[in-house]
Each structure stands twice: as structure tokens, then as C-alpha cells.
Design a protein around this motif. Structure first.
Motif, PDB file in Angstrom:
ATOM      1  N   TYR A 194       3.178  -1.604 -35.343  1.00  0.00           N
ATOM      2  CA  TYR A 194       2.562  -1.263 -34.085  1.00  0.00           C
ATOM      3  C   TYR A 194       3.822  -2.008 -33.084  1.00  0.00           C
ATOM      4  O   TYR A 194       3.411  -3.358 -33.019  1.00  0.00           O
ATOM      5  N   GLY A 195       4.395  -1.708 -32.117  1.00  0.00           N
ATOM      6  CA  GLY A 195       5.291  -2.464 -31.006  1.00  0.00           C
ATOM      7  C   GLY A 195       6.429  -3.013 -31.921  1.00  0.00           C
ATOM      8  O   GLY A 195       7.315  -3.723 -31.241  1.00  0.00           O
ATOM      9  N   LEU A 196       6.561  -2.637 -33.129  1.00  0.00           N
ATOM     10  CA  LEU A 196       7.858  -3.288 -33.819  1.00  0.00           C
ATOM     11  C   LEU A 196       9.014  -2.572 -33.286  1.00  0.00           C
ATOM     12  O   LEU A 196       9.316  -1.405 -33.337  1.00  0.00           O
ATOM     13  N   ARG A 197      10.294  -3.375 -33.043  1.00  0.00           N
ATOM     14  CA  ARG A 197      11.401  -2.845 -32.614  1.00  0.00           C
ATOM     15  C   ARG A 197      12.133  -2.831 -33.973  1.00  0.00           C
ATOM     16  O   ARG A 197      13.089  -3.879 -34.073  1.00  0.00           O
ATOM     17  N   GLY A 198      12.222  -2.001 -34.889  1.00  0.00           N
ATOM     18  CA  GLY A 198      13.139  -2.189 -35.978  1.00  0.00           C
ATOM     19  C   GLY A 198      13.679  -0.732 -36.391  1.00  0.00           C
ATOM     20  O   GLY A 198      13.328   0.154 -35.915  1.00  0.00           O
ATOM     21  N   GLY A 199      14.569  -0.816 -37.208  1.00  0.00           N
ATOM     22  CA  GLY A 199      15.158   0.298 -37.943  1.00  0.00           C
ATOM     23  C   GLY A 199      14.373   0.860 -39.077  1.00  0.00           C
ATOM     24  O   GLY A 199      13.342   0.370 -39.230  1.00  0.00           O
ATOM     25  N   THR A 200      14.854   1.831 -39.740  1.00  0.00           N
ATOM     26  CA  THR A 200      13.963   2.702 -40.769  1.00  0.00           C
ATOM     27  C   THR A 200      13.578   1.439 -41.839  1.00  0.00           C
ATOM     28  O   THR A 200      12.262   1.718 -42.125  1.00  0.00           O
ATOM     29  N   GLU A 201      14.112   0.649 -42.314  1.00  0.00           N
ATOM     30  CA  GLU A 201      14.152  -0.318 -43.293  1.00  0.00           C
ATOM     31  C   GLU A 201      12.626  -0.996 -42.753  1.00  0.00           C
ATOM     32  O   GLU A 201      11.727  -1.304 -43.590  1.00  0.00           O
ATOM     33  N   ALA A 202      12.899  -1.590 -41.718  1.00  0.00           N
ATOM     34  CA  ALA A 202      11.929  -2.428 -41.326  1.00  0.00           C
ATOM     35  C   ALA A 202      10.546  -1.902 -41.113  1.00  0.00           C
ATOM     36  O   ALA A 202       9.569  -2.327 -41.491  1.00  0.00           O
TER      37      ALA A 202
END
Ligand SMILES: NC(=O)c1ccc[n+]([C@@H]2O[C@H](COP(=O)([O-])OP(=O)(O)OC[C@H]3O[C@@H](n4cnc5c(N)ncnc54)[C@H](OP(=O)(O)O)[C@@H]3O)[C@@H](O)[C@H]2O)c1
Length: 220
Positions: A194-202
Motif C-alpha cells: 500500500y503506497g509502495l512506489r516500486g517495480g513488478t519485483e518489489a
């Protein structure tokens, strides 16, 4: 594509901006009526409508109102939508700050989106619920860009999920299949994604690391 957006606030407003910019035919509604959406309509070219009209002919409908307002949405909200309409639910449950206690979620253990499905009488695809509204405008990137963010997408209707994932790709984000609506607690408030600004792996890792426990501050 014809898209209906119900809710013209932080998320609904920015989805209206980006989807019109991409050339989609967007109808947008709020609770106060189309005459209060003149500015957004002039800015974007979207058509302001009443909530009961927003889904007419739409292939995608976005429900993006506070959870406590979902039961107030007009009955027959999706009448007149395309037969295979995909309904996106961006909602989150904030019992203390906004929504009050919702028994279906707290006592019956429904996920937030399963509860919404029961209110509106239609399957939903859960997406954008953990995305900052401003990121919809500012953080889109072309496919393959190393900094492209990924969003989790959950839903039981595989065809609708495919349609929503394709639209999110067009909006400039990767997606991760987060399973069905019974799995969608993994992306509710207070989870790692929730609120994570990451790519597919993250995003994949964060979904796997979620706990189903609802902490007291997220209970009514
Ligand atoms: N803000 C974020 O960054 C963010 C991010 C992800 C997910 N979310 C979630 O997405 C949902 C919407 O959030 P938001 O921040 O966009 O909300 P918001 O800025 O408060 O806007 C809510 C919109 O819903 C409309 N609305 C309320 N009741 C309605 C009704 N009965 N019929 C039609 N429209 C109605 C409001 O219209 P009026 O103004 O006319 O009342 C307003 O346009 C929430 O569940 C929120 O938790 C928000």
C-alpha cells in the motif's frame, strides 16, 4: 474506449485527466451533479453526467468514492453498461478517519472490495487503491522504462482483469496479478504494498509479505 468515472475527487479527477489525454471518451460524475463539474470538463473534454448515467455504454467503469458513500450510489448504477464492462474499485476502508464501522468488513471478514461488490451488485477489479493520486499524473512511464512503477490488480473475472491491466499499461504503469477478490486484503491499507512506489519485483514481494491481521487503528 468509453469509460465512466463515478467520483471526481483526487483519484477520479486525475484518472479523468489522463484517460482523456490518451483519447478515451470519458463521462464523469460526482454527488452534486454535472453542473459542478464544468471546470474539470473544460480542462479535460470529459462529459459531466449524473452518477446514474456514467456507466451508459461504458466498457470500463471506475468507482472512486469514499467507502462510506458506496451504499448511497444509485441502484442500477451499471444498467446500460457494456455487457462485459470491467468495474474498477479504487476504494479503501478508513473506519476511524472517514468511513465509520462497516460490519460486513469487520464482523463478516469480507475484503473491502468484496463488500463493495455486494453493495453495487457487480464484480469489481481492485486497482489504484494504494496509488497516490498525484502519481497518476506524475509517475507514468513508457513500457520498459527501468523506473516504471507497478500496481497490484485483483479480481475474479479474468477477462475484466486483462482489460484493466491493459488500460493501466496504457496509463504508464506495469501491473502485478494480485489474485482474486478474496486475496485482495494483501493490498488493503497498512499492507507492505500500500503506497509502495516500486517495480513488478518489489510489488510481488510486498504482496507475498502481507499479513491478514487488521490492526486496531484500522478497525472501527
Ligand atoms: N486520495 C488518494 O490518493 C487515494 C489513493 C488511492 C485510493 N484512494 C481511495 O479512492 C476512493 C476515492 O478517494 P478520493 O481521494 O479520490 O476521494 P475524494 O477526493 O474525497 O473524492 C470523492 C468523490 O466521490 C464523489 N462522491 C461521493 N459520494 C458520491 C455519490 N453518492 N455519488 C457520486 N459521487 C459521489 C464526490 O463527489 P462530491 O464532491 O460531489 O461529493 C467526490 O467527487 C477512496 O476510497 C480512497 O480511499 C484514494
Amino acid at each position: 474506449m468509453k469509460i465512466g468515472i463515478i467520483g471526481a475527487g483526487n483519484i477520479g479527477g486525475n484518472l479523468t485527466r489522463r484517460l482523456t489525454a490518451l483519447g478515451h471518451d470519458v463521462s464523469v460524475a460526482n454527488s452534486r451533479g454535472p453542473e459542478t463539474l464544468k471546470e474539470l470538463a473544460e480542462e479535460t473534454g470529459a462529459t459531466p453526467v449524473r452518477a446514474e448515467e456514467a456507466a451508459r455504454g461504458a466498457e470500463v467503469v471506475v468507482v472512486t468514492v469514499p467507502l462510506k458513500a458506496v451504499p448511497d450510489l444509485p441502484s442500477g448504477l451499471l444498467d446500460g453498461a457494456a455487457q462485459d464492462v470491467a468495474v474498477i474499485d479504487t476504494g479503501n476502508y478508513y473506519p476511524r478517519q472517514r468511513d465509520g464501522r462497516i460490519a460486513g468488513i469487520e464482523d463478516d471478514g469480507l475484503t473491502e472490495s468484496r463488500w463493495t461488490e455486494r453493495q453495487i451488485g457487480h464484480a469489481v477489479i481492485k486497482a489504484f487503491n494504494g496509488t497516490y493520486a498525484q502519481d497518476i499524473l506524475d509517475r507514468h512511464r513508457p513500457a520498459g522504462d527501468p523506473g516504471r512503477m507497478a500496481l497490484p490488480v485483483a479480481g475474479d473475472d479474468e477477462a475484466a482483469k486483462r482489460k484493466v491491466r491493459a488500460l493501466i499499461d496504457e496509463l504508464g504503469f506495469d501491473t502485478v496479478d494480485a489474485g482474486g477478490i478474496d486475496d485482495s486484503w494483501r493490498q488493503q491499507p497498512d499492507t507492505p504494498v500500500y503506497g509502495l512506489r516500486g517495480g513488478t519485483e518489489a510489488v510481488t514481494e510486498a504482496l507475498a509479505g502481507a499479513s491478514p491481521e487488521r490492526k486496531p487503528e484500522f478497525r472501527g
